[in-house]
Design a protein around this motif. Sequence first.
Motif, PDB file in Angstrom:
ATOM      1  N   ALA A  66      -1.272 -23.167  -1.185  1.00 51.08           N
ATOM      2  CA  ALA A  66      -0.272 -22.502  -0.341  1.00 51.08           C
ATOM      3  C   ALA A  66      -0.896 -21.945   0.931  1.00 51.08           C
ATOM      4  CB  ALA A  66       0.420 -21.384  -1.120  1.00 51.08           C
ATOM      5  N   GLU A  67      -2.057 -21.302   0.799  1.00 43.72           N
ATOM      6  CA  GLU A  67      -2.697 -20.727   1.987  1.00 43.72           C
ATOM      7  C   GLU A  67      -3.064 -21.826   2.980  1.00 43.72           C
ATOM      8  OE1 GLU A  67      -6.383 -17.756   3.258  1.00 43.72           O
ATOM      9  OE2 GLU A  67      -6.148 -18.388   1.174  1.00 43.72           O
ATOM     10  N   TRP A  68      -3.539 -22.964   2.459  1.00 48.52           N
ATOM     11  CA  TRP A  68      -3.890 -24.082   3.339  1.00 48.52           C
ATOM     12  C   TRP A  68      -2.652 -24.608   4.059  1.00 48.52           C
ATOM     13  CZ3 TRP A  68      -2.463 -29.358   2.613  1.00 48.52           C
ATOM     14  CH2 TRP A  68      -3.053 -30.248   3.518  1.00 48.52           C
ATOM     15  N   LEU A  69      -1.535 -24.734   3.356  1.00 46.06           N
ATOM     16  CA  LEU A  69      -0.306 -25.205   3.989  1.00 46.06           C
ATOM     17  C   LEU A  69       0.132 -24.247   5.092  1.00 46.06           C
ATOM     18  CD1 LEU A  69       1.730 -26.358   0.851  1.00 46.06           C
ATOM     19  CD2 LEU A  69       0.723 -27.838   2.608  1.00 46.06           C
ATOM     20  N   VAL A  70       0.054 -22.947   4.818  1.00 41.07           N
ATOM     21  CA  VAL A  70       0.424 -21.960   5.827  1.00 41.07           C
ATOM     22  C   VAL A  70      -0.474 -22.088   7.043  1.00 41.07           C
ATOM     23  CG1 VAL A  70       0.521 -19.489   6.346  1.00 41.07           C
ATOM     24  CG2 VAL A  70       1.450 -20.352   4.185  1.00 41.07           C
ATOM     25  N   LYS A  71      -1.763 -22.255   6.829  1.00 41.76           N
ATOM     26  CA  LYS A  71      -2.695 -22.377   7.957  1.00 41.76           C
ATOM     27  C   LYS A  71      -2.414 -23.629   8.771  1.00 41.76           C
ATOM     28  CE  LYS A  71      -6.567 -19.699   6.078  1.00 41.76           C
ATOM     29  NZ  LYS A  71      -7.962 -19.751   5.576  1.00 41.76           N
ATOM     30  N   ILE A  73       7.955 -18.331   8.074  1.00 39.00           N
ATOM     31  CA  ILE A  73       6.870 -18.725   7.171  1.00 39.00           C
ATOM     32  C   ILE A  73       5.912 -17.554   6.970  1.00 39.00           C
ATOM     33  CG2 ILE A  73       4.773 -20.133   7.021  1.00 39.00           C
ATOM     34  CD1 ILE A  73       6.431 -22.453   8.202  1.00 39.00           C
ATOM     35  N   GLU A  74       5.531 -16.918   8.051  1.00 36.16           N
ATOM     36  CA  GLU A  74       4.616 -15.781   7.939  1.00 36.16           C
ATOM     37  C   GLU A  74       5.254 -14.649   7.139  1.00 36.16           C
ATOM     38  OE1 GLU A  74       1.572 -15.916   8.762  1.00 36.16           O
ATOM     39  OE2 GLU A  74       1.585 -17.719  10.010  1.00 36.16           O
ATOM     40  N   HIS A  75       6.524 -14.369   7.421  1.00 38.50           N
ATOM     41  CA  HIS A  75       7.217 -13.276   6.725  1.00 38.50           C
ATOM     42  C   HIS A  75       7.311 -13.542   5.227  1.00 38.50           C
ATOM     43  CE1 HIS A  75      10.211 -10.222   5.788  1.00 38.50           C
ATOM     44  NE2 HIS A  75      10.926 -11.161   5.186  1.00 38.50           N
ATOM     45  N   PHE A  76       7.748 -14.748   4.857  1.00 42.80           N
ATOM     46  CA  PHE A  76       7.960 -15.030   3.436  1.00 42.80           C
ATOM     47  C   PHE A  76       6.645 -15.270   2.696  1.00 42.80           C
ATOM     48  CE2 PHE A  76      12.257 -16.305   5.048  1.00 42.80           C
ATOM     49  CZ  PHE A  76      12.934 -15.259   4.448  1.00 42.80           C
ATOM     50  N   TYR A  77       5.603 -15.674   3.407  1.00 43.72           N
ATOM     51  CA  TYR A  77       4.292 -15.799   2.760  1.00 43.72           C
ATOM     52  C   TYR A  77       3.789 -14.415   2.372  1.00 43.72           C
ATOM     53  CZ  TYR A  77      -0.559 -17.202   1.949  1.00 43.72           C
ATOM     54  OH  TYR A  77      -1.802 -17.425   1.394  1.00 43.72           O
ATOM     55  N   GLU A  78       3.935 -13.449   3.263  1.00 42.57           N
ATOM     56  CA  GLU A  78       3.539 -12.077   2.940  1.00 42.57           C
ATOM     57  C   GLU A  78       4.415 -11.512   1.825  1.00 42.57           C
ATOM     58  OE1 GLU A  78       0.846 -10.516   3.996  1.00 42.57           O
ATOM     59  OE2 GLU A  78       0.383 -12.395   5.035  1.00 42.57           O
ATOM     60  N   ALA A  79       5.716 -11.813   1.865  1.00 45.14           N
ATOM     61  CA  ALA A  79       6.626 -11.327   0.826  1.00 45.14           C
ATOM     62  C   ALA A  79       6.276 -11.928  -0.530  1.00 45.14           C
ATOM     63  CB  ALA A  79       8.070 -11.669   1.194  1.00 45.14           C
ATOM     64  N   ALA A  80       5.892 -13.208  -0.536  1.00 43.84           N
ATOM     65  CA  ALA A  80       5.522 -13.864  -1.794  1.00 43.84           C
ATOM     66  C   ALA A  80       4.259 -13.238  -2.379  1.00 43.84           C
ATOM     67  CB  ALA A  80       5.325 -15.361  -1.565  1.00 43.84           C
ATOM     68  N   LYS A  81       3.286 -12.966  -1.514  1.00 47.54           N
ATOM     69  CA  LYS A  81       2.052 -12.349  -2.003  1.00 47.54           C
ATOM     70  C   LYS A  81       2.321 -10.934  -2.510  1.00 47.54           C
ATOM     71  CE  LYS A  81      -0.391 -13.126   1.742  1.00 47.54           C
ATOM     72  NZ  LYS A  81      -1.565 -13.127   2.663  1.00 47.54           N
ATOM     73  N   ALA A  82       3.170 -10.190  -1.789  1.00 49.83           N
ATOM     74  CA  ALA A  82       3.481  -8.825  -2.207  1.00 49.83           C
ATOM     75  C   ALA A  82       4.207  -8.802  -3.551  1.00 49.83           C
ATOM     76  CB  ALA A  82       4.333  -8.131  -1.143  1.00 49.83           C
ATOM     77  N   ALA A  83       5.026  -9.827  -3.800  1.00 52.24           N
ATOM     78  CA  ALA A  83       5.778  -9.901  -5.061  1.00 52.24           C
ATOM     79  C   ALA A  83       4.958 -10.527  -6.180  1.00 52.24           C
ATOM     80  CB  ALA A  83       7.053 -10.711  -4.842  1.00 52.24           C
ATOM     81  N   LYS A  84       3.697 -10.907  -5.859  1.00 51.81           N
ATOM     82  CA  LYS A  84       2.858 -11.620  -6.820  1.00 51.81           C
ATOM     83  C   LYS A  84       3.570 -12.874  -7.348  1.00 51.81           C
ATOM     84  CE  LYS A  84       0.014  -7.706  -8.340  1.00 51.81           C
ATOM     85  NZ  LYS A  84       0.343  -6.869  -7.178  1.00 51.81           N
ATOM     86  N   ALA A  85       4.238 -13.554  -6.420  1.00 49.59           N
ATOM     87  CA  ALA A  85       4.975 -14.769  -6.772  1.00 49.59           C
ATOM     88  C   ALA A  85       4.004 -15.890  -7.118  1.00 49.59           C
ATOM     89  CB  ALA A  85       5.855 -15.198  -5.598  1.00 49.59           C
ATOM     90  N   GLN A  86       4.460 -16.786  -7.965  1.00 45.66           N
ATOM     91  CA  GLN A  86       3.656 -17.956  -8.305  1.00 45.66           C
ATOM     92  C   GLN A  86       3.683 -18.922  -7.129  1.00 45.66           C
ATOM     93  OE1 GLN A  86       4.801 -19.860 -11.942  1.00 45.66           O
ATOM     94  NE2 GLN A  86       3.329 -21.529 -11.727  1.00 45.66           N
ATOM     95  N   LEU A  87       2.515 -19.234  -6.597  1.00 46.60           N
ATOM     96  CA  LEU A  87       2.393 -20.140  -5.462  1.00 46.60           C
ATOM     97  C   LEU A  87       1.441 -21.266  -5.830  1.00 46.60           C
ATOM     98  CD1 LEU A  87       2.033 -17.575  -2.520  1.00 46.60           C
ATOM     99  CD2 LEU A  87       4.035 -18.970  -3.057  1.00 46.60           C
ATOM    100  N   ASP A 132      10.234 -26.324   7.697  1.00 48.26           N
ATOM    101  CA  ASP A 132      11.406 -25.907   6.927  1.00 48.26           C
ATOM    102  C   ASP A 132      11.143 -26.045   5.434  1.00 48.26           C
ATOM    103  OD1 ASP A 132      14.237 -25.075   6.907  1.00 48.26           O
ATOM    104  OD2 ASP A 132      14.586 -27.050   6.044  1.00 48.26           O
ATOM    105  N   ASP A 133      10.467 -27.128   5.033  1.00 50.92           N
ATOM    106  CA  ASP A 133      10.111 -27.289   3.624  1.00 50.92           C
ATOM    107  C   ASP A 133       9.244 -26.134   3.139  1.00 50.92           C
ATOM    108  OD1 ASP A 133      11.446 -29.586   2.756  1.00 50.92           O
ATOM    109  OD2 ASP A 133       9.913 -30.921   3.542  1.00 50.92           O
ATOM    110  N   LEU A 134       8.259 -25.759   3.938  1.00 49.14           N
ATOM    111  CA  LEU A 134       7.375 -24.670   3.526  1.00 49.14           C
ATOM    112  C   LEU A 134       8.134 -23.348   3.456  1.00 49.14           C
ATOM    113  CD1 LEU A 134       4.619 -23.617   2.755  1.00 49.14           C
ATOM    114  CD2 LEU A 134       4.010 -23.501   5.183  1.00 49.14           C
ATOM    115  N   ARG A 135       8.979 -23.097   4.443  1.00 47.75           N
ATOM    116  CA  ARG A 135       9.777 -21.866   4.424  1.00 47.75           C
ATOM    117  C   ARG A 135      10.613 -21.771   3.154  1.00 47.75           C
ATOM    118  NH1 ARG A 135      13.997 -20.970   9.173  1.00 47.75           N
ATOM    119  NH2 ARG A 135      14.388 -23.157   8.722  1.00 47.75           N
ATOM    120  N   TRP A 136      11.315 -22.859   2.809  1.00 48.28           N
ATOM    121  CA  TRP A 136      12.178 -22.810   1.635  1.00 48.28           C
ATOM    122  C   TRP A 136      11.374 -22.737   0.337  1.00 48.28           C
ATOM    123  CZ3 TRP A 136      16.773 -21.208   0.903  1.00 48.28           C
ATOM    124  CH2 TRP A 136      17.715 -21.260   1.937  1.00 48.28           C
TER     125      TRP A 136
END
Length: 318
Positions: free
Chosen positions: A170-175, A152-166, A268-272
Motif C-alpha cells: 500500500a505504501e508503495w502504491l501511494v508513493k 489518496i493522502e487523506h484516506f491513507y492517513e485515515a486507514a493507518k489511524a484506524a489500523k485498517a487492513q492494507l 481512483d482505484d487506489l482512493r476507493w
Amino acid sequence: MSQSGTQAAAVRNYIAGLPGWGTGDIVIEPAIPVLASPSWRGVDGAPWRAIRKGSGESIFIKSMDVDAELYIDVACAFEAARRASDLGIGPKVLAADPDAGLLVMEDLNRGWRVGTLERMLEPKIVDAVIAARRLFQTGAPLPRRVGVFDEIEHFYEAAKAAKAQLPSDAEWLVKELRFAADAFRNLDIKPVPIHGDGNVSNILISDAGEVRLIDWDRATTADPLEDLGSFLVEAFAQEPEARDAFSRNVGGFDERAFSRARIYGVADDLRWGLIGAVLAARSARNTFEFYKFACWRFVRCRMTVREARFGEMLRRVA
C-alpha cells in the motif's frame, strides 16, 4: 427499534411534510438491495421508496448512513444532485436536507435500469454518459475543491489511524501515485465541477436509451479529465475500447490527455481501495463486504502501476 426501522420512521416523518404526501396511505419500503461488493450500490445512503397505495405514485429517498461523515461532504453531494436535476442529467430532486441526511427524488423505477458493463458496449450509451458529465462541468465551481490525489493522502492517513487492513504494498502504491501528483502540478488545468465517481451502477438507463447520473457523493471541483478517467477505468477492461470512447468524445485523440485520464483512473482505484479499507475497519455494518471491494480496487491499481507502461504514461503527461 432496529437501525433500518429507525431510518424508515425518519423517512416517513420527513415526507409527511412534503406537499401532497402526508402519511395516510403511504408505504415505506427498501428500494434496492445494498451491496458493497462488487458494485458499491446503495452503500452511502439507505435507499427507500415511498409508495402511495391508492395511486401507486412513488418517490425515492436516499437516507445517508452515519458512515457518510467518514468520506462524504453531504452538503456538496446534495448541491450537485440539485444541479444535475436542474440540468436534466439526474433524477428530479424534490427535497434535499443535508442536516437530516435526506435526499428525496423522483423514482426512476419502471422503464429504467441500472447501468451494467454490458451496456457500456453500446457507443451511444457511453457517449450519452460522457455528454452528461461534460454538461455538468459547465456550471459554477462546487464548494468542495478536493481532487483524487488529495483524497489518496487523506484516506491513507485515515486507514493507518484506524489500523485498517492494507495490502503489503500500500505504501508503495501511494508513493507511485505521488509521482503522478507531482507531475500534474505543473500542468495548466482549469478545475470544473465534476461527478467524480465512474461506477457504472451510478448510471440509470431508460428503455429509450436516455441516461441519468446518480450518487453525487464524490462531486467536487477538479480536473475534467479526472471525471473522464474515473469512468473509463470502470467502463472498459481493455485500453482499445477506452481509446475509442475517448477519441469520440474529445474530438480526436490526444495522447497526453488520454494518459492523464488513465492515470486518474489508476488513482481512483487506489482512493476507493483506501475508502473500502477505512470502512471495513470503522463501520458498524460488519456484514458488508467493504474489504472485498477494497481488495479488487487495490488489485486493479496494482496491475497498472506494475506495468512498464505506467512510467511511459507519466512521461507522456509531462
